[in-house]
Design a protein around this motif. Structure first.
Motif, short mmCIF file in Angstrom:
data_model
loop_
_atom_site.label_atom_id
_atom_site.label_comp_id
_atom_site.label_asym_id
_atom_site.label_seq_id
_atom_site.Cartn_x
_atom_site.Cartn_y
_atom_site.Cartn_z
N GLN A 36 45.73 75.81 38.38
CA GLN A 36 44.98 75.59 37.14
C GLN A 36 45.71 74.65 36.20
OE1 GLN A 36 43.87 79.29 35.33
NE2 GLN A 36 42.30 79.73 36.83
N ALA A 37 47.01 74.85 36.05
CA ALA A 37 47.74 74.03 35.09
C ALA A 37 49.25 74.11 35.31
CB ALA A 37 47.40 74.44 33.67
N ILE A 38 49.78 73.24 36.14
CA ILE A 38 51.23 73.13 36.26
C ILE A 38 51.74 72.62 34.92
CG2 ILE A 38 53.14 71.95 37.40
CD1 ILE A 38 51.80 73.92 39.20
N THR A 39 52.60 73.36 34.27
CA THR A 39 52.99 73.01 32.90
C THR A 39 54.39 72.42 32.75
OG1 THR A 39 53.70 75.29 32.55
CG2 THR A 39 51.46 74.72 31.89
N THR A 40 55.16 72.40 33.80
CA THR A 40 56.48 71.78 33.68
C THR A 40 57.01 71.37 35.05
OG1 THR A 40 58.78 72.07 32.95
CG2 THR A 40 57.67 74.01 33.77
N ALA A 41 57.60 70.19 35.08
CA ALA A 41 58.27 69.74 36.29
C ALA A 41 59.77 69.67 35.99
CB ALA A 41 57.73 68.38 36.73
N ILE A 42 60.16 68.68 35.21
CA ILE A 42 61.57 68.51 34.89
C ILE A 42 61.85 68.70 33.40
CG2 ILE A 42 61.50 66.03 34.42
CD1 ILE A 42 64.08 65.76 36.05
N SER A 43 60.81 68.96 32.62
CA SER A 43 60.95 69.02 31.16
C SER A 43 61.98 70.05 30.69
CB SER A 43 59.60 69.31 30.51
OG SER A 43 58.74 68.22 30.65
N LEU A 44 61.94 71.25 31.26
CA LEU A 44 62.89 72.29 30.84
C LEU A 44 64.33 71.85 31.09
CD1 LEU A 44 61.11 75.54 32.08
CD2 LEU A 44 61.33 74.73 29.72
N LEU A 45 64.57 71.24 32.24
CA LEU A 45 65.91 70.76 32.57
C LEU A 45 66.34 69.66 31.61
CD1 LEU A 45 68.39 70.67 34.41
CD2 LEU A 45 67.14 69.08 35.89
N MET A 46 65.44 68.73 31.29
CA MET A 46 65.77 67.65 30.38
C MET A 46 66.08 68.17 28.98
SD MET A 46 65.84 65.12 32.34
CE MET A 46 66.20 63.87 31.10
N MET A 47 65.39 69.23 28.57
CA MET A 47 65.69 69.82 27.27
C MET A 47 67.07 70.47 27.26
SD MET A 47 63.31 69.05 25.23
CE MET A 47 63.94 70.06 23.89
N ILE A 48 67.44 71.10 28.36
CA ILE A 48 68.78 71.67 28.47
C ILE A 48 69.83 70.58 28.36
CG2 ILE A 48 70.40 72.82 30.05
CD1 ILE A 48 68.04 74.41 31.15
N VAL A 49 69.59 69.46 29.03
CA VAL A 49 70.52 68.33 28.99
C VAL A 49 70.64 67.78 27.57
CG1 VAL A 49 70.98 65.99 29.80
CG2 VAL A 49 70.10 67.71 31.39
N SER A 50 69.51 67.49 26.93
CA SER A 50 69.54 66.86 25.62
C SER A 50 70.15 67.77 24.55
CB SER A 50 68.12 66.44 25.20
OG SER A 50 67.27 67.56 25.08
N ILE A 51 69.84 69.07 24.61
CA ILE A 51 70.39 70.00 23.63
C ILE A 51 71.88 70.21 23.86
CG2 ILE A 51 70.38 72.43 22.91
CD1 ILE A 51 67.35 72.38 23.22
N THR A 52 72.29 70.24 25.11
CA THR A 52 73.71 70.39 25.42
C THR A 52 74.50 69.19 24.92
OG1 THR A 52 73.21 71.70 27.40
CG2 THR A 52 75.41 70.74 27.26
N ARG A 53 73.96 68.00 25.11
CA ARG A 53 74.66 66.77 24.74
C ARG A 53 74.64 66.49 23.23
NH1 ARG A 53 75.78 63.34 29.04
NH2 ARG A 53 75.49 61.42 27.84
N TRP A 54 73.51 66.85 22.56
CA TRP A 54 73.36 66.43 21.17
C TRP A 54 72.98 67.55 20.20
CZ3 TRP A 54 75.62 62.06 20.66
CH2 TRP A 54 75.59 61.13 21.70
N GLY A 55 73.05 68.79 20.63
CA GLY A 55 72.74 69.89 19.73
C GLY A 55 71.27 69.91 19.33
N TRP A 56 70.99 70.34 18.09
CA TRP A 56 69.61 70.48 17.64
C TRP A 56 68.86 69.15 17.63
CZ3 TRP A 56 68.12 67.67 13.40
CH2 TRP A 56 69.13 67.20 12.55
N LYS A 57 69.59 68.03 17.55
CA LYS A 57 68.93 66.72 17.57
C LYS A 57 68.25 66.45 18.91
CE LYS A 57 72.22 64.78 14.26
NZ LYS A 57 73.30 63.77 14.02
#
Length: 225
Positions: A36-57
């Motif tokens: 019906q609706a695949i809602t994430t492929a790599i987005s969750l992983l990319m958010m982990i990467v960006s938050i780890t590297r740059w914090g809340w930004k």
């Protein structure tokens, strides 16, 4: 290059890669099975990467990754019947799902060293499990508030590919030295370089002092003779 400029370039690269792979991933996952609706492929992983590297930004990537998910499902889903599911309600739910990864900031604040989290397999798996669980609860709740449909089991199935990529991707990227806080890492490198430089200066001073002492001894022996 200033830290702000480096962050800007890094975020653009992460965003472009994340959106491109998300569009392709959603299309491929929907092609592989009827969903019906695949809602994430790599987005969750990319958010982990960006938050780890740059914090809340790093949260700034969330709206763009969520939009990539919706556009891919809406325009490229091979099952035309399910394209209608990729609407504003799913966008809002997916956006909050990605923003929920900010829970990692609380973890990092406790451990004081993001890199150490991903060096240990147990802590890495623990954090990834928390991310998946929290994101699942958030997307289910927000979607229910928007549509009055409680799809807890559905989101487990539709997000399963994304959850697998979270664990596998976090393990691979941690071994590549990508999952680090950039600012802290640069300060750490600077301190290490300063220590190394001071060590070299101390050795150089010791050598000079030793040479001067030898010259004094030689001068004294020559004078005595």
């Amino acid at each position: 290059m200033s830290l702000k400029k480096y962050m800007f370039i890094d975020m653009i690269i992460l965003g472009v890669i994340g959106c491109a792979v998300e569009v392709l991933g959603i299309y491929v996952f929907n092609l592989m099975l009827t969903a019906q609706a695949i809602t994430t492929a790599i987005s969750l992983l990319m958010m982990i990467v960006s938050i780890t590297r740059w914090g809340w930004k790093g949260l700034v990537l969330a709206p763009f990754l969520a939009l990539a998910t919706i556009l891919s499902g809406m325009l490229l889903n091979p099952h035309e019947l399910y394209r209608v599911n990729y609407d504003w309600k799913l966008y809002i739910a997916t956006l909050f799902q990605l923003l929920s990864i900010s829970v990692n900031l609380l973890w990092y604040k406790k451990v004081k060293d993001e890199e150490e989290t991903f060096k240990k397999l147990s802590s890495m798996l623990g954090l990834c499990a928390i991310d998946c669980l929290v994101s699942l609860l958030v997307v289910t709740l927000v979607y229910y508030l928007c549509s009055f449909q409680f799809l807890f089991l559905g989101f487990i199935a539709w997000n399963s590919f994304g959850y697998i990529l979270v664990f596998v991707g976090a393990f691979v990227l941690s071994r590549q030295g990508i999952l680090v806080n950039i600012k802290k890492n640069l300060l750490k490198q600077k301190q290490e370089n300063e220590k190394e430089l001071n060590f070299k200066f101390n050795i150089s001073d010791d050598v000079k002092e030793e040479n001067l002492e030898k010259e004094r001894v030689n001068f004294k022996d020559g004078k005595d003779n």
